[in-house]
Design a protein around this motif. Structure first.
Motif, PDB file in Angstrom:
ATOM      1  N   ARG A  66       0.863  -1.182   0.000  1.00  0.00           N
ATOM      2  CA  ARG A  66       0.000   0.000   0.000  1.00  0.00           C
ATOM      3  C   ARG A  66       0.900   1.231   0.000  1.00  0.00           C
ATOM      4  N   ASN A  67       0.629   2.156  -0.919  1.00  0.00           N
ATOM      5  CA  ASN A  67       1.371   3.420  -0.945  1.00  0.00           C
ATOM      6  C   ASN A  67       2.882   3.191  -0.919  1.00  0.00           C
ATOM      7  N   ASN A  68       3.322   2.242  -1.731  1.00  0.00           N
ATOM      8  CA  ASN A  68       4.743   1.935  -1.898  1.00  0.00           C
ATOM      9  C   ASN A  68       5.400   1.318  -0.661  1.00  0.00           C
ATOM     10  N   VAL A  81       6.995  -7.786   8.945  1.00  0.00           N
ATOM     11  CA  VAL A  81       8.098  -6.864   8.687  1.00  0.00           C
ATOM     12  C   VAL A  81       7.796  -6.046   7.438  1.00  0.00           C
ATOM     13  N   GLU A  82       8.313  -4.829   7.399  1.00  0.00           N
ATOM     14  CA  GLU A  82       8.306  -4.036   6.182  1.00  0.00           C
ATOM     15  C   GLU A  82       9.564  -4.355   5.389  1.00  0.00           C
ATOM     16  N   ALA A  83       9.414  -4.500   4.077  1.00  0.00           N
ATOM     17  CA  ALA A  83      10.522  -4.935   3.233  1.00  0.00           C
ATOM     18  C   ALA A  83      10.941  -3.817   2.296  1.00  0.00           C
ATOM     19  N   ASN A  84      12.238  -3.694   2.080  1.00  0.00           N
ATOM     20  CA  ASN A  84      12.762  -2.751   1.104  1.00  0.00           C
ATOM     21  C   ASN A  84      12.767  -3.397  -0.274  1.00  0.00           C
ATOM     22  N   GLY A  85      12.636  -2.588  -1.305  1.00  0.00           N
ATOM     23  CA  GLY A  85      12.696  -3.105  -2.666  1.00  0.00           C
ATOM     24  C   GLY A  85      11.368  -2.987  -3.376  1.00  0.00           C
ATOM     25  N   LYS A  86      11.386  -3.225  -4.682  1.00  0.00           N
ATOM     26  CA  LYS A  86      10.182  -3.205  -5.488  1.00  0.00           C
ATOM     27  C   LYS A  86       9.270  -4.362  -5.076  1.00  0.00           C
ATOM     28  N   PRO A  87       7.934  -4.114  -5.061  1.00  0.00           N
ATOM     29  CA  PRO A  87       7.017  -5.114  -4.492  1.00  0.00           C
ATOM     30  C   PRO A  87       7.126  -6.504  -5.096  1.00  0.00           C
ATOM     31  N   LEU A  88       7.150  -6.621  -6.424  1.00  0.00           N
ATOM     32  CA  LEU A  88       7.189  -7.954  -7.029  1.00  0.00           C
ATOM     33  C   LEU A  88       8.546  -8.617  -6.827  1.00  0.00           C
ATOM     34  N   ALA A  89       9.623  -7.822  -6.679  1.00  0.00           N
ATOM     35  CA  ALA A  89      10.932  -8.398  -6.365  1.00  0.00           C
ATOM     36  C   ALA A  89      10.946  -8.946  -4.942  1.00  0.00           C
ATOM     37  N   VAL A  90      10.302  -8.235  -4.013  1.00  0.00           N
ATOM     38  CA  VAL A  90      10.179  -8.734  -2.638  1.00  0.00           C
ATOM     39  C   VAL A  90       9.405 -10.051  -2.633  1.00  0.00           C
ATOM     40  N   LEU A  91       8.274 -10.064  -3.339  1.00  0.00           N
ATOM     41  CA  LEU A  91       7.468 -11.285  -3.415  1.00  0.00           C
ATOM     42  C   LEU A  91       8.261 -12.429  -4.027  1.00  0.00           C
ATOM     43  N   LEU A 125      -3.122 -10.666  -6.321  1.00  0.00           N
ATOM     44  CA  LEU A 125      -3.709  -9.571  -7.074  1.00  0.00           C
ATOM     45  C   LEU A 125      -2.691  -8.444  -7.161  1.00  0.00           C
ATOM     46  N   ALA A 126      -2.425  -7.997  -8.381  1.00  0.00           N
ATOM     47  CA  ALA A 126      -1.621  -6.794  -8.601  1.00  0.00           C
ATOM     48  C   ALA A 126      -2.526  -5.768  -9.265  1.00  0.00           C
ATOM     49  N   GLY A 127      -2.904  -4.739  -8.528  1.00  0.00           N
ATOM     50  CA  GLY A 127      -3.772  -3.714  -9.082  1.00  0.00           C
ATOM     51  C   GLY A 127      -3.038  -2.822 -10.070  1.00  0.00           C
ATOM     52  N   TYR A 128      -3.798  -2.152 -10.919  1.00  0.00           N
ATOM     53  CA  TYR A 128      -3.217  -1.249 -11.922  1.00  0.00           C
ATOM     54  C   TYR A 128      -2.266  -0.244 -11.282  1.00  0.00           C
ATOM     55  N   ASP A 129      -2.632   0.266 -10.107  1.00  0.00           N
ATOM     56  CA  ASP A 129      -1.831   1.308  -9.481  1.00  0.00           C
ATOM     57  C   ASP A 129      -0.557   0.783  -8.831  1.00  0.00           C
ATOM     58  N   LEU A 130      -0.318  -0.527  -8.870  1.00  0.00           N
ATOM     59  CA  LEU A 130       1.003  -1.027  -8.499  1.00  0.00           C
ATOM     60  C   LEU A 130       2.061  -0.452  -9.434  1.00  0.00           C
ATOM     61  N   GLY A 131       1.646  -0.050 -10.626  1.00  0.00           N
ATOM     62  CA  GLY A 131       2.571   0.587 -11.562  1.00  0.00           C
ATOM     63  C   GLY A 131       3.228   1.830 -10.991  1.00  0.00           C
ATOM     64  N   ARG A 132       2.618   2.447  -9.971  1.00  0.00           N
ATOM     65  CA  ARG A 132       3.207   3.620  -9.333  1.00  0.00           C
ATOM     66  C   ARG A 132       4.451   3.269  -8.521  1.00  0.00           C
ATOM     67  N   SER A 133       4.633   2.009  -8.197  1.00  0.00           N
ATOM     68  CA  SER A 133       5.849   1.573  -7.521  1.00  0.00           C
ATOM     69  C   SER A 133       7.018   1.448  -8.492  1.00  0.00           C
ATOM     70  N   TYR A 134       6.725   1.494  -9.795  1.00  0.00           N
ATOM     71  CA  TYR A 134       7.754   1.295 -10.815  1.00  0.00           C
ATOM     72  C   TYR A 134       7.985   2.530 -11.674  1.00  0.00           C
TER      73      TYR A 134
END
Length: 475
Positions: A66-68, A81-91, A125-134
């Protein structure tokens, strides 16, 4: 990051055939109310990728953005824990560690095991606005949603239904019971309640406002800002009761091969998408962009004429080709040089409500690249943004009053063998706070006719809004 979050309960995967139970949708009804219960459903489609249905529930780990900010958690515990890095790379990191050492034990024939998708792994689920993380994008559109940008679970058990043979398979790490607890006793097969709309559908754009937005897009096209922009409107209605009941109604009416139902903490996603985004199996990549739509008709001659009109339309062919070129570029980021091909261009696929023009792009994944690398490199899908992608997304944020959230994102799985399939979330509804949202849009190019484009958005929801309107409470 806590090592506990990386450690699976077992490294032995057991796969068995089970019998004597209802179809998978009946079994899923027992858990549909649970957060992170997810159903990937071919909904009776006769398409070639309509063989298997998959359900998962009770994830071992969740990964939420949420919100990067990406958080990794174990449900039911304080381990988070909160993770550093781009969301899909963390996953990807969590997935690889958690499922890297599995050994399969099964009496199911080897040829069946090789065909069974997913087995255990990640569904999300990856919402359209996940693009804001990239990408750096404007934030003009309203954002009042509860649904996160990424919501994924790591599942150590699944049920997989083979529509071709009618057989049901239970895949589990060996710390799980020999059969899911909700099907060992008949009285645990819970039933959902009913669904009803409590208000009429309302768009966030009037027809004149939508057409005015298309005129603005046309100015951008003529100025050379972009070649194509996908413009959507959002329909909203209030509702009571079971989202699952609404989904069952929609799946029957549409029979879309990439249908799905996802329950999250405060929201539900009901998707009857016909569109594949990206699939990976044994390193082979495929994407099937849809661009070009015509309505279906009960009269066979009118229906055939509608399909022929689509296949011969120069505008739709040009629009489709633009997106094929965009996706060829996106796939090349993580595919072997020279491996990206277009084996099918401008093919016809017909669904309950509409005919679509569909192309196929394939490639071979780079050694060392993962399916989630591929997903991140192509996200969000070019078929629902426009070209060039980033400029089109900027214009979308300028002209659409509300953020898209789930719409035009993706529902995906990545199995422990690094197989993946994913959808584009068109024909998709978001239910939260007693409101049901549904979107429809289309690609706008220089020779688009505004009135025709507006009508196309209505055609696309002709088996959604009116279908649910039949379950509206009397005023």
């Amino acid at each position: 990051m806590s090592e506990h979050l990386y450690t699976p309960p077992s490294t032995t995967l057991l796969i068995s055939e089970i019998s004597g139970y209802p179809p998978l949708t009946g079994l899923f009804e027992s858990v549909q109310h649970q957060p992170y219960a997810m159903l990937l459903d071919t909904a009776g489609s006769d398409k070639r990728f309509g063989r298997f249905n998959i359900m998962v529930w009770e994830p071992d780990i969740t990964v939420i953005t949420r919100n990067n900010i990406t958080t990794i958690s174990r449900p039911g515990s304080d381990d988070s824990v909160e993770a550093n890095g781009k969301p899909l790379a963390v996953l990807d990191t969590v997935q690889r560690h958690y499922f890297s050492a599995l050994q399969t034990v099964s009496d199911v024939p080897q040829e069946i095991l090789e065909q069974l998708p997913f087995q255990t792994g990640t569904v999300g689920l990856a919402g359209y606005d996940l693009g804001r993380s990239y990408e750096t994008l404007p934030s003009k559109a309203r954002n009042d949603y509860l649904c996160p940008d990424l919501a994924a679970g790591l599942y150590s058990q699944s049920l997989i239904e083979d529509n071709e043979t009618g057989k049901l398979y239970y895949c589990r790490l060996d710390d799980k019971p020999s059969q899911p607890d909700f099907i060992t006793r008949e009285d645990k097969l819970a039933k959902a309640g009913s669904f009803s709309l409590t208000g009429a559908w309302q768009s966030n754009l009037t027809e004149p406002e939508y057409i005015s937005a298309l005129e603005t897009i046309n100015d951008y096209l003529l100025a050379g800002d972009c070649y194509q922009v996908n413009m959507a409107q959002r329909f909203t209605a209030t509702f009571n009761g079971s989202e699952w009941d609404a989904y069952k109604t929609l799946r029957t009416a549409n029979k879309a091969p990439f249908s799905a139902f996802i329950r999250l903490d405060n929201t539900a996603i009901l998707s009857i998408s016909p569109e594949r985004f990206l699939s990976v199996k044994d390193g082979c990549v495929e994407t099937k962009p849809i661009k070009g739509t015509r309505p279906r008709f009960a009269d066979k001659d009118k229906d055939r004429a509608s399909a022929e009109d689509l296949l011969s339309a120069e505008k739709d062919r040009a629009e489709n080709l633009m997106i094929v070129d965009l996706l060829r570029n996106d796939l090349s980021k993580h595919c072997q040089p020279g491996s990206v091909k277009v084996p099918a261009l401008f093919a016809l696929e017909s669904y309950e409500a509409v005919h679509h023009m569909v192309s196929t792009v394939t490639g071979k994944l780079n050694t060392g690249a993962s399916p989630l690398d591929l997903l991140a490199g192509a996200f969000p899908g070019g078929s629902i943004t426009g070209a060039p992608k980033i400029r089109a997304m900027e214009i979308i944020d300028e002209l659409e009053p509300d953020r898209r959230n789930v719409y035009c994102g993706s529902i995906f799985y990545v199995g422990h063998r690094q197989d993946m399939d994913s959808s584009i979330l068109i024909r998709t509804l978001l239910a939260e706070n007693g409101r049901l949202h549904c979107w429809a849009g289309g690609g706008i190019v220089a020779d688009s006719v505004a009135g025709d484009e507006y009508q196309e958005t209505l055609d696309k929801v002709s088996k959604i809004l009116p279908v649910l309107e039949t379950k509206r409470e009397p005023q």
